[in-house]
Design a protein around this motif. Structure first.
Motif, PDB file in Angstrom:
ATOM      1  N   GLU A 223     -11.002  -3.967   9.018  1.00 22.36           N
ATOM      2  CA  GLU A 223     -12.310  -4.067   8.370  1.00 22.36           C
ATOM      3  C   GLU A 223     -12.975  -2.717   8.158  1.00 22.36           C
ATOM      4  OE1 GLU A 223     -14.690  -6.742  10.596  1.00 22.36           O
ATOM      5  OE2 GLU A 223     -13.897  -8.527   9.611  1.00 22.36           O
ATOM      6  N   GLU A 224     -12.561  -1.718   8.929  1.00 24.49           N
ATOM      7  CA  GLU A 224     -13.199  -0.411   8.851  1.00 24.49           C
ATOM      8  C   GLU A 224     -12.685   0.406   7.678  1.00 24.49           C
ATOM      9  OE1 GLU A 224     -12.620   1.430  12.616  1.00 24.49           O
ATOM     10  OE2 GLU A 224     -13.824  -0.035  13.700  1.00 24.49           O
ATOM     11  N   GLU A 225     -11.703  -0.102   6.954  1.00 21.22           N
ATOM     12  CA  GLU A 225     -11.155   0.637   5.819  1.00 21.22           C
ATOM     13  C   GLU A 225     -12.151   0.647   4.667  1.00 21.22           C
ATOM     14  OE1 GLU A 225      -7.308  -0.563   4.673  1.00 21.22           O
ATOM     15  OE2 GLU A 225      -6.421  -0.110   6.627  1.00 21.22           O
ATOM     16  N   GLU A 226     -11.835   1.408   3.671  1.00 23.21           N
ATOM     17  CA  GLU A 226     -12.747   1.583   2.536  1.00 23.21           C
ATOM     18  C   GLU A 226     -13.063   0.267   1.846  1.00 23.21           C
ATOM     19  OE1 GLU A 226     -11.086   4.392  -0.079  1.00 23.21           O
ATOM     20  OE2 GLU A 226     -10.961   5.982   1.416  1.00 23.21           O
ATOM     21  N   GLU A 227     -14.251   0.219   1.256  1.00 19.87           N
ATOM     22  CA  GLU A 227     -14.726  -1.006   0.609  1.00 19.87           C
ATOM     23  C   GLU A 227     -13.811  -1.430  -0.533  1.00 19.87           C
ATOM     24  OE1 GLU A 227     -18.665  -2.533  -1.803  1.00 19.87           O
ATOM     25  OE2 GLU A 227     -18.774  -0.715  -0.590  1.00 19.87           O
ATOM     26  N   GLU A 228     -13.224  -0.482  -1.205  1.00 24.20           N
ATOM     27  CA  GLU A 228     -12.345  -0.802  -2.326  1.00 24.20           C
ATOM     28  C   GLU A 228     -11.139  -1.602  -1.851  1.00 24.20           C
ATOM     29  OE1 GLU A 228     -11.761   2.131  -5.673  1.00 24.20           O
ATOM     30  OE2 GLU A 228      -9.789   2.113  -4.742  1.00 24.20           O
ATOM     31  N   GLU A 229     -10.567  -1.214  -0.718  1.00 23.32           N
ATOM     32  CA  GLU A 229      -9.410  -1.912  -0.191  1.00 23.32           C
ATOM     33  C   GLU A 229      -9.797  -3.280   0.351  1.00 23.32           C
ATOM     34  OE1 GLU A 229      -6.909   0.156   2.456  1.00 23.32           O
ATOM     35  OE2 GLU A 229      -6.705   1.899   1.182  1.00 23.32           O
ATOM     36  N   GLU A 230     -11.000  -3.369   0.901  1.00 21.77           N
ATOM     37  CA  GLU A 230     -11.464  -4.657   1.412  1.00 21.77           C
ATOM     38  C   GLU A 230     -11.599  -5.666   0.278  1.00 21.77           C
ATOM     39  OE1 GLU A 230     -15.035  -4.096   3.563  1.00 21.77           O
ATOM     40  OE2 GLU A 230     -14.061  -3.111   5.250  1.00 21.77           O
ATOM     41  N   ASN A 231     -12.059  -5.191  -0.869  1.00 22.54           N
ATOM     42  CA  ASN A 231     -12.188  -6.081  -2.031  1.00 22.54           C
ATOM     43  C   ASN A 231     -10.837  -6.601  -2.475  1.00 22.54           C
ATOM     44  OD1 ASN A 231     -14.940  -5.790  -2.094  1.00 22.54           O
ATOM     45  ND2 ASN A 231     -14.889  -4.041  -3.519  1.00 22.54           N
ATOM     46  N   LYS A 232      -9.834  -5.756  -2.396  1.00 25.92           N
ATOM     47  CA  LYS A 232      -8.480  -6.178  -2.770  1.00 25.92           C
ATOM     48  C   LYS A 232      -7.986  -7.251  -1.815  1.00 25.92           C
ATOM     49  CE  LYS A 232      -7.017  -1.822  -4.855  1.00 25.92           C
ATOM     50  NZ  LYS A 232      -6.060  -0.678  -4.759  1.00 25.92           N
ATOM     51  N   LYS A 233      -8.287  -7.065  -0.543  1.00 24.18           N
ATOM     52  CA  LYS A 233      -7.842  -8.039   0.453  1.00 24.18           C
ATOM     53  C   LYS A 233      -8.523  -9.382   0.249  1.00 24.18           C
ATOM     54  CE  LYS A 233      -6.848  -4.616   3.944  1.00 24.18           C
ATOM     55  NZ  LYS A 233      -7.320  -3.985   5.174  1.00 24.18           N
ATOM     56  N   GLU A 234      -9.778  -9.331  -0.152  1.00 28.06           N
ATOM     57  CA  GLU A 234     -10.497 -10.583  -0.398  1.00 28.06           C
ATOM     58  C   GLU A 234      -9.821 -11.385  -1.496  1.00 28.06           C
ATOM     59  OE1 GLU A 234     -13.032 -12.156   1.000  1.00 28.06           O
ATOM     60  OE2 GLU A 234     -12.920 -10.695   2.605  1.00 28.06           O
ATOM     61  N   LYS A 235      -9.271 -10.668  -2.471  1.00 29.94           N
ATOM     62  CA  LYS A 235      -8.629 -11.350  -3.592  1.00 29.94           C
ATOM     63  C   LYS A 235      -7.355 -12.061  -3.158  1.00 29.94           C
ATOM     64  CE  LYS A 235     -10.344  -8.197  -7.144  1.00 29.94           C
ATOM     65  NZ  LYS A 235      -9.956  -7.206  -8.177  1.00 29.94           N
ATOM     66  N   ASP A 243       3.196 -18.330  -5.590  1.00 31.02           N
ATOM     67  CA  ASP A 243       3.527 -17.225  -6.491  1.00 31.02           C
ATOM     68  C   ASP A 243       2.493 -16.110  -6.380  1.00 31.02           C
ATOM     69  OD1 ASP A 243       5.854 -18.322  -7.437  1.00 31.02           O
ATOM     70  OD2 ASP A 243       4.915 -19.298  -9.162  1.00 31.02           O
ATOM     71  N   ASP A 244       1.213 -16.489  -6.238  1.00 30.81           N
ATOM     72  CA  ASP A 244       0.162 -15.483  -6.066  1.00 30.81           C
ATOM     73  C   ASP A 244       0.397 -14.682  -4.790  1.00 30.81           C
ATOM     74  OD1 ASP A 244      -1.154 -16.278  -8.360  1.00 30.81           O
ATOM     75  OD2 ASP A 244      -2.445 -17.696  -7.309  1.00 30.81           O
ATOM     76  N   PHE A 245       0.768 -15.379  -3.733  1.00 31.23           N
ATOM     77  CA  PHE A 245       1.036 -14.697  -2.467  1.00 31.23           C
ATOM     78  C   PHE A 245       2.208 -13.731  -2.611  1.00 31.23           C
ATOM     79  CE2 PHE A 245       3.504 -14.430   1.460  1.00 31.23           C
ATOM     80  CZ  PHE A 245       2.552 -13.934   2.344  1.00 31.23           C
ATOM     81  N   LEU A 246       3.288 -14.191  -3.231  1.00 32.41           N
ATOM     82  CA  LEU A 246       4.485 -13.359  -3.360  1.00 32.41           C
ATOM     83  C   LEU A 246       4.264 -12.168  -4.286  1.00 32.41           C
ATOM     84  CD1 LEU A 246       7.224 -16.144  -3.575  1.00 32.41           C
ATOM     85  CD2 LEU A 246       6.690 -14.673  -1.630  1.00 32.41           C
ATOM     86  N   SER A 247       3.321 -12.301  -5.213  1.00 37.11           N
ATOM     87  CA  SER A 247       3.064 -11.215  -6.161  1.00 37.11           C
ATOM     88  C   SER A 247       2.477  -9.990  -5.473  1.00 37.11           C
ATOM     89  CB  SER A 247       2.125 -11.692  -7.268  1.00 37.11           C
ATOM     90  OG  SER A 247       0.829 -11.967  -6.752  1.00 37.11           O
ATOM     91  N   GLN A 248       2.030 -10.135  -4.225  1.00 35.88           N
ATOM     92  CA  GLN A 248       1.484  -9.007  -3.472  1.00 35.88           C
ATOM     93  C   GLN A 248       2.561  -7.993  -3.104  1.00 35.88           C
ATOM     94  OE1 GLN A 248      -0.843 -10.268  -0.019  1.00 35.88           O
ATOM     95  NE2 GLN A 248      -0.833 -12.342  -0.849  1.00 35.88           N
ATOM     96  N   SER A 260      14.433 -10.921   2.601  1.00 27.14           N
ATOM     97  CA  SER A 260      15.098 -12.186   2.905  1.00 27.14           C
ATOM     98  C   SER A 260      14.108 -13.349   2.873  1.00 27.14           C
ATOM     99  CB  SER A 260      15.773 -12.113   4.280  1.00 27.14           C
ATOM    100  OG  SER A 260      16.402 -13.324   4.613  1.00 27.14           O
ATOM    101  N   VAL A 261      12.916 -13.136   3.419  1.00 25.14           N
ATOM    102  CA  VAL A 261      11.883 -14.176   3.409  1.00 25.14           C
ATOM    103  C   VAL A 261      11.395 -14.432   1.989  1.00 25.14           C
ATOM    104  CG1 VAL A 261       9.566 -14.790   4.194  1.00 25.14           C
ATOM    105  CG2 VAL A 261      11.154 -13.676   5.774  1.00 25.14           C
ATOM    106  N   ILE A 262      11.214 -13.376   1.214  1.00 22.16           N
ATOM    107  CA  ILE A 262      10.776 -13.524  -0.178  1.00 22.16           C
ATOM    108  C   ILE A 262      11.802 -14.313  -0.976  1.00 22.16           C
ATOM    109  CG2 ILE A 262      10.300 -12.284  -2.327  1.00 22.16           C
ATOM    110  CD1 ILE A 262       9.112 -10.016  -0.616  1.00 22.16           C
ATOM    111  N   ASP A 263      13.077 -13.984  -0.797  1.00 19.57           N
ATOM    112  CA  ASP A 263      14.153 -14.707  -1.495  1.00 19.57           C
ATOM    113  C   ASP A 263      14.099 -16.191  -1.163  1.00 19.57           C
ATOM    114  OD1 ASP A 263      15.087 -12.387  -2.650  1.00 19.57           O
ATOM    115  OD2 ASP A 263      16.607 -12.025  -1.105  1.00 19.57           O
ATOM    116  N   TYR A 264      13.904 -16.488   0.113  1.00 18.89           N
ATOM    117  CA  TYR A 264      13.844 -17.876   0.559  1.00 18.89           C
ATOM    118  C   TYR A 264      12.657 -18.611  -0.066  1.00 18.89           C
ATOM    119  CZ  TYR A 264      12.396 -21.644   3.701  1.00 18.89           C
ATOM    120  OH  TYR A 264      11.958 -22.848   4.191  1.00 18.89           O
ATOM    121  N   LEU A 265      11.484 -17.978  -0.048  1.00 15.93           N
ATOM    122  CA  LEU A 265      10.283 -18.621  -0.571  1.00 15.93           C
ATOM    123  C   LEU A 265      10.356 -18.834  -2.079  1.00 15.93           C
ATOM    124  CD1 LEU A 265       7.503 -16.805   1.504  1.00 15.93           C
ATOM    125  CD2 LEU A 265       8.290 -19.177   1.752  1.00 15.93           C
ATOM    126  N   ARG A 266      11.115 -18.003  -2.763  1.00 16.37           N
ATOM    127  CA  ARG A 266      11.259 -18.154  -4.213  1.00 16.37           C
ATOM    128  C   ARG A 266      12.213 -19.289  -4.580  1.00 16.37           C
ATOM    129  NH1 ARG A 266      11.554 -11.721  -5.967  1.00 16.37           N
ATOM    130  NH2 ARG A 266       9.272 -11.389  -6.095  1.00 16.37           N
TER     131      ARG A 266
END
Length: 358
Positions: A223-235, A243-248, A260-266
């Motif tokens: 939480e102490e990181e910059e506000e810009e990065e926090e906004n990205k995390k909120e998204k 698919d949204d999760f994997l796009s990260q 290996s986990v990504i391959d499985y989830l896809r």
């Protein structure tokens, strides 16, 4: 006495197949065993009594693999000793009768759950001994394959109830059985529909699904990181879809385990097509074009092991190689420890006379 050589060590891996009647569970067991490279033909060694417990009524039936494929009426196990990645592995598959008649689903689900829990009880009893048995066999169910009827357009209330219950006790991997009933377009619609139900709509914690609680804890620590990065995390905090999760992730920059986990989830849910068996012998029918396990439709034949039609080869690789150790570790560190804690708390509450939650 010198210590036993690791060269003789054997790992045990136990898979259970579950689903409604007629969705291809027993066909999967036969297909899996047909494709396994067994070094030598030896009679099955009798396993520890855990697989034939009073809670499970599971018996060992090699004859289940003989003759035409029939509906499974009683649970049974089949074991094979194979070599995977230069490691000796005893693979045990537990086949279960299909769910049927709506009013019996809860009873059947209770029996399956009690069987899984009984294996935990055996481990707990062994750990409680002053002198443990060095030859004790790991009989915990490391993975449960849940077969879904391909005629459905999404998960129904029974699928959801079963998946939620099982996912609280075992690693569950969803499988679309008898996928030859689907056109390519139908398959491409059904897979995302099932994942939407599991991940987005009902948040069922099947194997490999991202754990929202862990994600939130990681975000709180940063939480102490910059506000810009926090906004990205909120998204990305609550992705609308898998698919949204994997796009990260930048796949090429991730480590091998993450890839290996990504391959499985896809891939999930995996699709499966059973081979066509001879109605008298139960053996795979002979086909042209070097197809070892396939189906003849008259207008043409399909290879049940071909990745164009089925995910069987990917599923087999996931179970026996890519994710086997993850599944074994998850069984011990997550499911067994959770069950062990519940049992110890129950005993403690009973001992001091506290009310037991229903």
């Amino acid at each position: 006495m010198p210590p036993r050589s690791r060269k003789n060590a054997v790992t045990h891996f136990n898979i259970m197949v579950v689903g409604f009647s007629g969705v291809g569970k027993t066909c999967f067991v036969r297909t899996l065993l047909e494709t396994l490279a067994v070094e030598e033909e030896t009679p099955l060694k009798k396993r520890r009594d855990s697989f034939m417990s009073e809670n499970s009524n599971v018996i060992m039936h090699e004859e289940q693999l003989q003759g035409p494929i029939e509906k499974t009426l009683t649970p049974y196990t089949i074991s094979r000793e194979i070599e995977v990645d230069k490691e000796r592995l005893v693979l045990t598959v537990i086949d279960t009768p299909g769910f049927h008649q709506e009013y019996l689903v809860d009873k059947q689900l209770h029996d399956i759950t009690k069987y899984i829990e009984h294996q935990f009880d055996l481990t707990l009893a062994e750990e409680s001994k002053v002198k443990r048995n060095p030859k004790a066999i790991d009989t915990q169910v490391h993975c449960c394959l849940y077969f879904i009827d391909p005629i459905k357009s999404s998960l129904d209330e029974f699928d959801i109830r079963i998946l939620k219950k099982l996912s609280n006790r075992v690693n569950v991997i969803p499988i679309i059985g008898k996928a030859d009933h689907l056109t390519l377009a139908q398959r491409n619609r059904l897979k995302p529909s099932i994942i939407h139900d599991i991940y987005t709509k009902y948040k069922i914690p099947v194997y490999g699904m991202p754990d929202e609680e862990e994600e939130e804890e990681e975000e709180e620590e940063e939480e102490e990181e910059e506000e810009e990065e926090e906004n990205k995390k909120e998204k990305i905090k609550e992705p609308q879809s898998l698919d949204d999760f994997l796009s990260q992730f930048d796949y090429e920059k991730e480590d091998v385990d993450t890839q290996s986990v990504i391959d499985y989830l896809r891939i999930i849910p995996f699709t499966f097509i059973a081979y066509e068996d001879d109605p008298e012998t139960g053996k795979p029918i002979a086909l042209d074009n070097n197809i070892k396990l396939g189906r003849d439709f008259g207008w043409g034949s399909i290879d049940c092991l071909g990745e164009k039609y089925s995910d069987f080869i990917k599923l087999k690789h996931t179970l026996l190689s890519a994710h086997r150790r993850y599944l074994q570790l998850d069984t011990v560190e997550r499911y067994y420890e959770q069950y062990r804690t519940e049992r110890l708390m129950y005993k403690r509450a009973t001992k001091i006379g506290l009310p037991i939650p229903s």
